[in-house]
Design an enzyme around this catalytic site. Sequence first.
Site, PDB file in Angstrom:
ATOM      1  N   ASP A 131     -62.561 -36.327 -39.758  1.00 28.58           N
ATOM      2  CA  ASP A 131     -61.560 -35.349 -40.191  1.00 28.58           C
ATOM      3  C   ASP A 131     -62.243 -34.004 -40.435  1.00 28.58           C
ATOM      4  O   ASP A 131     -63.464 -33.925 -40.591  1.00 28.58           O
ATOM      5  CB  ASP A 131     -60.900 -35.800 -41.500  1.00 28.58           C
ATOM      6  CG  ASP A 131     -60.146 -37.110 -41.359  1.00 28.58           C
ATOM      7  OD1 ASP A 131     -59.933 -37.560 -40.219  1.00 28.58           O
ATOM      8  OD2 ASP A 131     -59.782 -37.666 -42.401  1.00 28.58           O
ATOM      9  N   ASP A 133     -62.211 -31.219 -43.315  1.00 27.90           N
ATOM     10  CA  ASP A 133     -61.791 -30.968 -44.702  1.00 27.90           C
ATOM     11  C   ASP A 133     -62.016 -29.503 -45.040  1.00 27.90           C
ATOM     12  O   ASP A 133     -63.134 -28.984 -44.882  1.00 27.90           O
ATOM     13  CB  ASP A 133     -62.589 -31.853 -45.658  1.00 27.90           C
ATOM     14  CG  ASP A 133     -62.291 -33.327 -45.445  1.00 27.90           C
ATOM     15  OD1 ASP A 133     -61.117 -33.721 -45.583  1.00 27.90           O
ATOM     16  OD2 ASP A 133     -63.220 -34.092 -45.118  1.00 27.90           O
TER      17      ASP A 133
END
Length: 207
Positions: A131, A133
């Site tokens: 991911d 962030d």
Amino acid sequence: MVNTFLAHDLLWGMTPEHLPVDAPAWAYEALGAGQPVVVRRATTAANRIAVGVRGRLREQRYATTMAKSAITRRVRPEDLGHAVLVRDLPALHALARLRPVLDGCSWVWGVSGAVGFELASGVEALHERSDLDLILRMPHPLDRGHARELLAQLDASVCVVDMQLQTPHGAVALREWAGPARRVLLKDNRQARLVCDPWQPSLEPMP
């Protein structure tokens, strides 16, 4: 050395000798390699700071504290917004696409998580499914309509993008603030609690 440390700051200077004797072997290995630790939200003694050690695996996270006197270097998420890492990975492509969007909003923003860790340390922490962030410093309230517009930009990325809004009273997920729920989860150094307004949590009625 600045005395005010915020969650997601990266700190250097902690060594294996600073770890408790019951710390996992991988934590000793990480610090032995000179890796930084990540500031986390927790209360500590005035001369110490709550930190986490990252291992190579996702489940390898070790919570401990670090003496402020041991800190030799600090990198904040906002120091990494324009750092360059030449690897062909979705999270990095997403960062490149979102960078001008966030710059154009005139907000202070930064990179945390695995992307921020690798950008700051050079230690490979990213993979194809990582991911992205992001941190957005929001000293003033963000209208929920604008939050939904920003979330739509993030959700158009080639990987999952999560953003935390850092208010003066703690952090709230952009995805929650842009959602339909009246109350959202606000996290500070002491607790996580549901509030209607992350910028004025003191106005919440007592349970």
